[in-house]
Design an enzyme around this catalytic site. Structure first.
Site, short mmCIF file in Angstrom:
data_model
loop_
_atom_site.label_atom_id
_atom_site.label_comp_id
_atom_site.label_asym_id
_atom_site.label_seq_id
_atom_site.Cartn_x
_atom_site.Cartn_y
_atom_site.Cartn_z
N LYS A 129 0.87 -1.03 -0.03
CA LYS A 129 -0.29 -0.14 0.20
C LYS A 129 1.10 0.98 -0.26
O LYS A 129 2.08 0.77 0.86
CB LYS A 129 -1.24 -0.39 1.23
N ARG A 142 -10.40 -11.87 1.60
CA ARG A 142 -11.26 -12.10 1.38
C ARG A 142 -10.79 -13.81 1.14
O ARG A 142 -10.84 -15.03 1.52
CB ARG A 142 -11.70 -11.79 -0.69
N1 BES Z 1 -8.40 -3.60 4.40
C1 BES Z 1 -8.26 -3.09 2.87
C2 BES Z 1 -9.89 -2.36 2.48
C3 BES Z 1 -9.68 -1.40 2.80
C4 BES Z 1 -8.89 0.39 2.51
C5 BES Z 1 -10.62 -0.70 4.45
C6 BES Z 1 -9.72 1.20 3.69
C7 BES Z 1 -10.19 0.26 4.63
C8 BES Z 1 -9.70 1.56 4.72
C9 BES Z 1 -8.21 -4.49 2.14
O1 BES Z 1 -7.68 -5.74 2.33
C10 BES Z 1 -7.96 -3.75 0.93
O2 BES Z 1 -6.46 -3.86 0.62
N2 BES Z 1 -8.43 -3.90 -0.49
C11 BES Z 1 -8.75 -4.20 -1.67
C12 BES Z 1 -8.67 -4.38 -2.72
C13 BES Z 1 -7.97 -4.20 -3.63
C14 BES Z 1 -7.31 -4.91 -4.35
C15 BES Z 1 -9.52 -5.15 -4.55
C16 BES Z 1 -8.54 -2.06 -1.58
O3 BES Z 1 -10.26 -1.21 -1.60
O4 BES Z 1 -8.53 -1.36 -2.47
MN MN Z 2 -5.90 -5.38 2.01
#
Ligand code: BES
Ligand code: MN
Ligand code: ZN
Length: 499
Positions: free
Chosen positions: A282, A356
Site C-alpha cells: 500500500k 477474502r
Molecule cells: N483492508 C483493505 C480495505 C480498506 C481500505 C479498508 C481502506 C479500510 C480503508 C483491504 O484489504 C484492501 O486492501 N482492499 C483492496 C482490494 C483491492 C486490492 C482489490 C482495496 O480496497 O483497495
Molecule cells: Mn488489503
C-alpha cells in the site's frame, strides 16, 4: 476499562434531588412544563427564563446548562423535539447531545429526568436504551498506550434514569440492561480496534477471546494454530500470514444460550491485525489506519460480549480469521496459486486483496456447525467507502429474508446498512486462466466482486457479508466507532425473540 454504572430511579421530586448533574429532557416548547414549576422555583426562575428568552429551544440537538442550587450542582437542559413523534434517529441524536454535554462537565454522578415529557414519548424504551447506549459509548476513552501526563480521566461514575409515567420501572430497567450491554460490547470492539498493530497481533486476539470466555459462563474458546489449519487445508488463509513473523490464528468462540440441538448463528470476522498490502504494498499515506483491519474480528468479540451480558437464548459461534499481512522473502507473490480448504484453487493477483483470502477458509470451516445463518463482518474494500461513505455498512447476501432482517436491525439501532447485488454477471470478473478463481475483479464494482468471491464459499447455508470499511472507524478524529455491534446485537436479539 471502567464501565459506567446506569440504574433506574423513581422520579421523586426533582427540586429536592441530590446530584452533580440534573439532566432535564424537554419538548420543543417555549413555556415551562407544569412538572418543572417546583424545580424552577429552587433555581430562582432561571429554567423558565431560559425557555421564554430563547436561550434554549427544545429541538433535537439543543442543549443548555444552568448553575445548580442547593444539592443540585448543575442542570443540563436537553432538547427532545416532539417526544410523541420521536424516531430512533431522534432518540439517538438527543442521547448523543446529552452524553456529550454531560461528559464535558466534572460531574461524578448524574440524574436524567424524563418527567417533563409528560408521558408523551412515542417509544420510551427506545429512548432509554439510546440514553444508556450513548452514555456508555461517550464514557469510553482510549488510554492503553498513553502515559500519566496524557492519560485521560473520566470523573463520571454513575448515572440514574428516571422514566416518565409512560414507562414502568421494570420496562425501563430492561431497556437500561440492553443499552448498557450493547454499549459495553461496542466499547470492547473500539478498544481492540484502536490498539496498535504491534500490540494487537493475532495472538493478542486469541488472548482477548480467552479473557472474554473466562468472564462469561456460557462462552468457550478453541484456537487452531497454523499446523492445525494446514492439516485442514486452509492454505488460502495461511498464505496471507506467510510474510509475517506473527503466526496466524483461527479463533472459535462458542456461546451456548440454547439447547445444543438448536442451530447456531455464526459470526465470522476478518482479523487482519495489520494490512500493509503485502508484496502489493500500500502507499505510505494513512497506512497506519490499517491497524483497524481487524474491525470485523473486534465486532465479533464485542457482539459476543453483549450477547453474553444479555443472556440471549440462542446459540452463537464466533469465528475470527486472524493474520498479519506483511511483505518479506517468504511472502505470497502476485500470481501465486493456493488451494483453499474447499478444494478451489485461487490465483492471488493482488496480495492486498487478503481479507477474502482469510475469510473464504473460515466460511468453509463454519459449515461443520450446521449454522442457521452465517454473517461475516469485514473491513473488506476501500470501494465501499466510495459507494456509501461513513454512513452505511454494505450488505450482501444470498438470502433475501436474512438481508431484510439485517437492514431492519440496522434501522432499529440506527446503525444502518444498505444492500448491494451479487449477480451472476459480476462473478465473471473473477475468472482466472490459472486457477478456479482470481482474488480480484477486472472491472469496477470492487465491493461487489469481493462479496461475489466470498459467496462462492458460502453456498451451503444462508449467508450475509457486511463490508464495514467505511463504518468501523473514522479518520478525523481517528478512532474506532464500535460499529456494527449495535446492528449485529439487534439482529441477534430479533432472532432470539428479545426485541
Ligand atoms: N483492508 C483493505 C480495505 C480498506 C481500505 C479498508 C481502506 C479500510 C480503508 C483491504 O484489504 C484492501 O486492501 N482492499 C483492496 C482490494 C483491492 C486490492 C482489490 C482495496 O480496497 O483497495
Ligand atoms: Mn488489503
Ligand atoms: Zn485488508
Amino acid at each position: 476499562m471502567a464501565t459506567l454504572s446506569i440504574t433506574v430511579k423513581a422520579a421523586g421530586t426533582l427540586a429536592s434531588a441530590k446530584t452533580d448533574a440534573l439532566i432535564v429532557l424537554l419538548p420543543d416548547r417555549k413555556t415551562l412544563p407544569a412538572e418543572l414549576k417546583a424545580l424552577d422555583a429552587v433555581l430562582s426562575g432561571t429554567l423558565g427564563r431560559a425557555l421564554t428568552q430563547g436561550d434554549f429551544s427544545g429541538t433535537v440537538g439543543a442543549s443548555h446548562s444552568l448553575p445548580g442550587a442547593g444539592a443540585i450542582k448543575r442542570v443540563l437542559l436537553i432538547g427532545c423535539g416532539s417526544p410523541d413523534k420521536m424516531t430512533v434517529a431522534q432518540a439517538k441524536k438527543t442521547s448523543e447531545t446529552m452524553a456529550r454535554a454531560l461528559m464535558a462537565t466534572p460531574a461524578t454522578d448524574a440524574l436524567i429526568a424524563m418527567n417533563a415529557l409528560s408521558g408523551k414519548v412515542a417509544a420510551p424504551e427506545t429512548l432509554i436504551e439510546q440514553l444508556t447506549l450513548q452514555a456508555t459509548l461517550a464514557h469510553y476513552q482510549y488510554s492503553h498506550t498513553l502515559n500519566k501526563r496524557k492519560k485521560p480521566t473520566r470523573a463520571l461514575k454513575r448515572v440514574a434514569i428516571s422514566p416518565d409515567e409512560s414507562c414502568s420501572a421494570s420496562r425501563a430497567r430492561r431497556a437500561v440492561r440492553l443499552g448498557s450491554a450493547t454499549g459495553q460490547g461496542a466499547n470492547l470492539t473500539r478498544e481492540l480496534v484502536n490498539l496498535p498493530g504491534n500490540i494487537c497481533t493475532p495472538k493478542y486476539l486469541t488472548s482477548e477471546a480467552r479473557k472474554l470466555a473466562r468472564a462469561h459462563q456460557n462462552l468457550s474458546v478453541s484456537v487452531l494454530d497454523e499446523r492445525k489449519m494446514a492439516d485442514l487445508g486452509m492454505h488460502s488463509l495461511l498464505s496471507v500470514g506467510n510474510g509475517s513473523e506473527q503466526p496466524s490464528q483461527l479463533i472459535v468462540l462458542k456461546y451456548s444460550g440454547a439447547p445444543a440441538k438448536s442451530r447456531p448463528y455464526c459470526l465470522v470476522g476478518k482479523g487482519i491485525t495489520f494490512d500493509t498490502g503485502g508484496i502489493s504494498l500500500k502507499p505510505g499515506a494513512k497506512m497506519d489506519e490499517m491497524k483497524f483491519d481487524m474491525g470485523g474480528a473486534g465486532s465479533v468479540l464485542g457482539t459476543l460480549h453483549a450477547a453474553s451480558l444479555m443472556k440471549l437464548p440462542i446459540n452463537i459461534v464466533g469465528v475470527i480469521a486472524a493474520a498479519e499481512n506483511m511483505p518479506s522473502g517468504r511472502a505470497t507473490k502476485p500470481g501465486d496459486v493456493v488451494t483453499s480448504m474447499s478444494g478451489r484453487t485461487i490465483e492471488i493477483l493482488n496480495t492486498d486483496a487478503e481479507g477474502r483470502l482469510v475469510l473464504c477458509d473460515a466460511l468453509t470451516y463454519v459449515s461443520r456447525f450446521s449454522p442457521a445463518e452465517v454473517v461475516d463482518i469485514a473491513t473488506l474494500t476501500g470501494a465501499i467507502i466510495v459507494s456509501l461513505g461513513q454512513e452505511a455498512t454494505g450488505i450482501f447476501s444470498n438470502d433475501d429474508a436474512l438481508a431484510d432482517s439485517l437492514l431492519a436491525a440496522g434501522d432499529r439501532s440506527h446503525d444502518r446498512g444498505w444492500r448491494f447485488p451479487i449477480w451472476e454477471e459480476y462473478h465473471r470478473q473473477l475468472d482466472s486462466q490459472f486457477a478456479d478463481l482470481a482474488n480480484i475483479g477486472t472491472g469496477g464494482a470492487g465491493s461487489i466482486t469481493a462479496a461475489c468471491f466470498l459467496s462462492q464459499f458460502a453456498e451451503d447455508y444462508k449467508w450475509a457479508h457486511l463490508d464495514i470499511a467505511g463504518t468501523a472507524f473514522r479518520s478525523a478524529p481517528k478512532g474506532a466507532t464500535g460499529r456494527p455491534v449495535p446492528l449485529l446485537v439487534n439482529y441477534l436479539r430479533e432472532r432470539a425473540g428479545m426485541l
